[in-house]
Write a protein that holds these residues in place. Sequence first.
Motif, short mmCIF file in Angstrom:
data_model
loop_
_atom_site.label_atom_id
_atom_site.label_comp_id
_atom_site.label_asym_id
_atom_site.label_seq_id
_atom_site.Cartn_x
_atom_site.Cartn_y
_atom_site.Cartn_z
N VAL A 23 -11.96 -4.76 8.76
CA VAL A 23 -10.82 -4.73 7.82
C VAL A 23 -9.54 -4.35 8.55
O VAL A 23 -8.49 -4.97 8.35
CB VAL A 23 -11.11 -3.75 6.64
N PHE A 27 -6.31 -6.65 8.99
CA PHE A 27 -5.03 -6.17 8.47
C PHE A 27 -3.95 -6.25 9.55
O PHE A 27 -2.81 -6.62 9.27
CB PHE A 27 -5.18 -4.72 7.98
N ALA A 69 -2.62 1.36 -5.47
CA ALA A 69 -2.84 0.32 -4.46
C ALA A 69 -3.09 -1.03 -5.09
O ALA A 69 -2.60 -2.06 -4.62
CB ALA A 69 -4.03 0.71 -3.58
N GLU A 70 -3.83 -1.04 -6.17
CA GLU A 70 -4.21 -2.32 -6.79
C GLU A 70 -3.15 -2.85 -7.74
O GLU A 70 -2.95 -4.05 -7.83
CB GLU A 70 -5.50 -2.12 -7.59
N TRP A 254 -6.23 -7.49 -6.75
CA TRP A 254 -5.32 -8.00 -5.70
C TRP A 254 -5.25 -9.51 -5.67
O TRP A 254 -4.21 -10.07 -5.35
CB TRP A 254 -5.77 -7.48 -4.35
N ALA A 277 -7.64 -9.15 4.84
CA ALA A 277 -8.62 -8.06 4.88
C ALA A 277 -9.66 -8.26 3.79
O ALA A 277 -10.86 -7.99 4.01
CB ALA A 277 -7.91 -6.72 4.71
N GLN A 278 -9.21 -8.73 2.61
CA GLN A 278 -10.16 -8.99 1.51
C GLN A 278 -11.19 -10.04 1.93
O GLN A 278 -12.39 -9.89 1.68
CB GLN A 278 -9.41 -9.49 0.27
N SER B 194 -9.19 -3.07 -1.63
CA SER B 194 -7.74 -2.91 -1.87
C SER B 194 -7.31 -1.48 -1.62
O SER B 194 -6.29 -1.23 -0.97
CB SER B 194 -7.39 -3.26 -3.32
N PHE B 196 -8.83 0.73 0.24
CA PHE B 196 -8.99 1.04 1.66
C PHE B 196 -7.83 0.45 2.47
O PHE B 196 -7.24 1.14 3.31
CB PHE B 196 -10.34 0.49 2.15
N VAL B 197 -7.50 -0.81 2.18
CA VAL B 197 -6.42 -1.46 2.91
C VAL B 197 -5.09 -0.72 2.67
O VAL B 197 -4.29 -0.54 3.58
CB VAL B 197 -6.29 -2.95 2.53
N ASN B 198 -4.91 -0.28 1.44
CA ASN B 198 -3.68 0.46 1.12
C ASN B 198 -3.58 1.74 1.95
O ASN B 198 -2.52 2.10 2.44
CB ASN B 198 -3.64 0.78 -0.36
N ILE B 200 -5.08 2.26 4.85
CA ILE B 200 -4.87 1.86 6.25
C ILE B 200 -3.40 1.52 6.44
O ILE B 200 -2.77 1.91 7.43
CB ILE B 200 -5.76 0.63 6.59
#
Lengths: 310, 215
Positions: A23, A27, A69-70, A254, A277-278, B194, B196-198, B200
């Motif tokens: 991931v 990213f 975040a989402e 997302w 990343a998803q 989502s 986790f990426v946020n 990071i």
Amino acid sequence: MDFFEKISQLDRRWVYLFLAVVVVIAFLTKFDVPVTITSEVKSIYDRIESLNEGDKILIAFDYDPNALAELHPMSFAILEHCQRRGVKVIGVTLSQYGAGMAENILRTASGTYAEKIDRFRAYNDQMYDKTNDSRYRDKSYKKDWEYGLDYCFLGYKPYPALVILGMGQNFRLYFPQDYYNTPLGELDIMQGVRNYDDIKLAIDVTAGNTADFWLIYGNGRYGVPLALGLTGVMGADYYQYLQSGQIFGLIGGWKGAAEYEELVGRDEGKAKEGMPAQVVAHLTIILFIVLGNLGYFLSDRRKQSTAGQA
Amino acid sequence: MQETFILPFLWLTLGAILTLFTFSFLYKDNPLYKFAEHLVVGVSAGYFVVLLFWTSLKPKLIDTVFYNFSNEWFYILPGILGILMWFRFSRKLAWVSRYPIAVYIGIGSGLAIPLNMQNFVNRQLSATMIPVGFGNWTDFWNIFIVIGVICGVIYFFFSKEHKGAFGAMAKVGIWVLMIGFGASFGFTVMARISLFVNRISFLIEDWLEIVTGSI
């Protein structure tokens, strides 16, 4: 012990580590992932496109920091669209920790005057070139997205069901003042707005059961046209309301946010940025599921054959 | 280091440390994770108490009762019911708290039951009564909706043994449910990644940038 048996007995921490590494690499490398637009997201976009300049909509930012975040990316994309179309936004939150979220997003989205002009011009140029549609506004942007005139934030009140019912009678019942203690009567945007009859639609961006309350009380009791922006975990549970016509659109997690960013041409959107990343995360998990099941079935078959020989 | 830089730097660093503390749970449960967890719970509870006071108790009860009593005196009634709720802490007088609970449940049920039935049952039932056929794609896909709903409901019908045609339909119902769970799982993976990426993104783009900029 062969490879598949080892894989099926692998310590979960190796899976976490592997997933984290892929991931992070995805990213950082930032490769492009095509985003396919689905009808449930497009219908929200189309509905906002069909509104006239000056029309008012309600957006409920019903989420806490743990869903930032989402849900922030889709909130930004929807607000961006409203700004470009000149649609006025009445913001509210029914989530106990949502006031900070809503205020943050409305303030950030309002941006500076210069930023807005640049973004509007870029958008209008692009759209004129693409469609030559007369509905789009003049290329010279008229004004900044101003608090009280183009958008407002009513704040938070507890007990979502009662607040939704109350707003159906009169916004002033639960919100005599906005978040900054300004009486609603003094806000230009709230002139002529009494209840849901005076707004064109409502969008609930939510991470909890307020979606149910909006369905039951907002749409069911008062018939307000409703769309939902949901976290990924909730997404699959609300598709039936799309089919039944109780909601006119749905943005799920997302992927949905990335679709909306694509529709409004928001290239710097966080959801689109996170799609690589998803993709690799999903591929990794599919790979582990396949390997784990292969290991399970092969070792199971071996046990059966050993038992048969004995 | 500029003065305006110090505060955001400290907040971001605190956020980064707490993020790493939380991730440490993936290795195993430990005191650092526990600290982060308890901090979230404590801060959330404190924040909510203050929020509830300023958004509900003060404007709806204190201000109305003490400053506008003649017009909105009836606000004192829910106030009294609220006070009665505190009797739960007394063993002898705990029964008093049943009155506000009864009022709360009565209002809640009255509001929820009819509209729940209408929106979660009736409208979903009528959404299943749809044209089916092979004339166009919508009608064709509607066949799956009708079959899926009927078979899914049959799976939860336990008054008849799941045998023969009935059992076959129940099996189709299980498959429909499994497909639903699969979709939910896919969405859940997306949700977790989502988050986790946020984090990071926060560590690399926000925190690391400000740290390397400060050196």
